[in-house]
Design a protein around this motif. Sequence first.
Motif, PDB file in Angstrom:
ATOM      1  N   SER A  98     -16.983  13.677 -37.616  1.00 55.65           N
ATOM      2  CA  SER A  98     -16.729  13.964 -39.030  1.00 55.65           C
ATOM      3  C   SER A  98     -16.393  12.702 -39.798  1.00 55.65           C
ATOM      4  O   SER A  98     -16.893  12.485 -40.919  1.00 55.65           O
ATOM      5  N   VAL A  99     -15.557  11.851 -39.229  1.00 56.97           N
ATOM      6  CA  VAL A  99     -15.185  10.589 -39.890  1.00 56.97           C
ATOM      7  C   VAL A  99     -16.420   9.713 -40.088  1.00 56.97           C
ATOM      8  O   VAL A  99     -16.611   9.115 -41.159  1.00 56.97           O
ATOM      9  N   ALA A 100     -17.283   9.637 -39.071  1.00 56.37           N
ATOM     10  CA  ALA A 100     -18.493   8.797 -39.163  1.00 56.37           C
ATOM     11  C   ALA A 100     -19.427   9.305 -40.252  1.00 56.37           C
ATOM     12  O   ALA A 100     -19.953   8.514 -41.059  1.00 56.37           O
ATOM     13  N   ILE A 101     -19.648  10.622 -40.306  1.00 52.94           N
ATOM     14  CA  ILE A 101     -20.573  11.178 -41.304  1.00 52.94           C
ATOM     15  C   ILE A 101     -19.992  11.071 -42.708  1.00 52.94           C
ATOM     16  O   ILE A 101     -20.692  10.700 -43.661  1.00 52.94           O
ATOM     17  N   ILE A 102     -18.698  11.361 -42.857  1.00 53.55           N
ATOM     18  CA  ILE A 102     -18.059  11.253 -44.176  1.00 53.55           C
ATOM     19  C   ILE A 102     -18.037   9.807 -44.652  1.00 53.55           C
ATOM     20  O   ILE A 102     -18.276   9.526 -45.838  1.00 53.55           O
TER      21      ILE A 102
END
Length: 319
Positions: free
Chosen positions: A205-209
Amino acid sequence: MLYANQSLTNVTAEQQYQGLLKIVLFSTLTTVPCCVFLFINGTMLFTLRSKTVFRETSRYILLFNLLSADTVQMALSQLLYLLAACRVTLTYPVCGVLAMLANLTSVISPLTLVVMSLERYVAVCYPLRHSTIITIRNTAVAIIVVWAFSSLNILAQVILMLDFPFKDLESLQMKRFCAKENILLGPRSDDYDKAYTLVLFVSASVAIISSYIGVMIAARSACTDKASARKARNTLLLHLVQLGLSLSATIHNPLLIAISKTAMRIVLVRIRYVFYVFIIILPRCLSALIYGIRDHTIRCVLVYHLCCRLKLLSSDWPS
């Protein structure tokens, strides 16, 4: 006395018939959409290998990897569902192989989504360096890393399972249906699985956001292609939705267990069917549907192959 025994036998036979009818009904209701989605995914996979442009473009190669994992995951999920519906129990080794393979493919999907998001980020934020960074070789290395990382998780789970005293069991035959939750033997395996799932999805989630924020910032720059940035932003949002659906699959069984404590049996069976189709099966076909509709290059070839295959099926069907 004889009449009473005969009545009891008739009631038992009727109950068995009704139980068998329910099994056939719900098995059919899940197998039909699963076969449709497998057909779409299979056609999409064939499409991605049918043209040179698909075989030599990084994002299509990554999409092929994502679809392959989703298709295997869908097929294994349906197999395990049918075995559970028919009340067929397996041995621990056989169930372990099936469950670990399903777990492997379920981990590959979010990791591939991360790589696909990073590829879109590079395409928008570093367009001049995209062709040198995102090469076929680097894409292959990324896919190998994804599979290796996922395999290490399976290896860790197998090592934790070996600590269980199987020699104390009377038989290796399972008493419950085959599922990942039923082979996590011991609190250490269960705690590791929960911790790994949490870290995986938080990191993804952190990578995509972060990629989404980077694309948003780049879109405000005067030198950035606005149309390309907008398309990349929408793609990243879809990846985030896909990641959320993958996460929902991990809470499928715990949610059913919580509902089973308050819901009636017939209501629970219907809820289980709805959850299975919309949480387990449907998300595994979304990648094919999303890219098959949004990407003009794929859409033309996919529609052509779908129409050809449907014509072949209809011609083979007896009149």
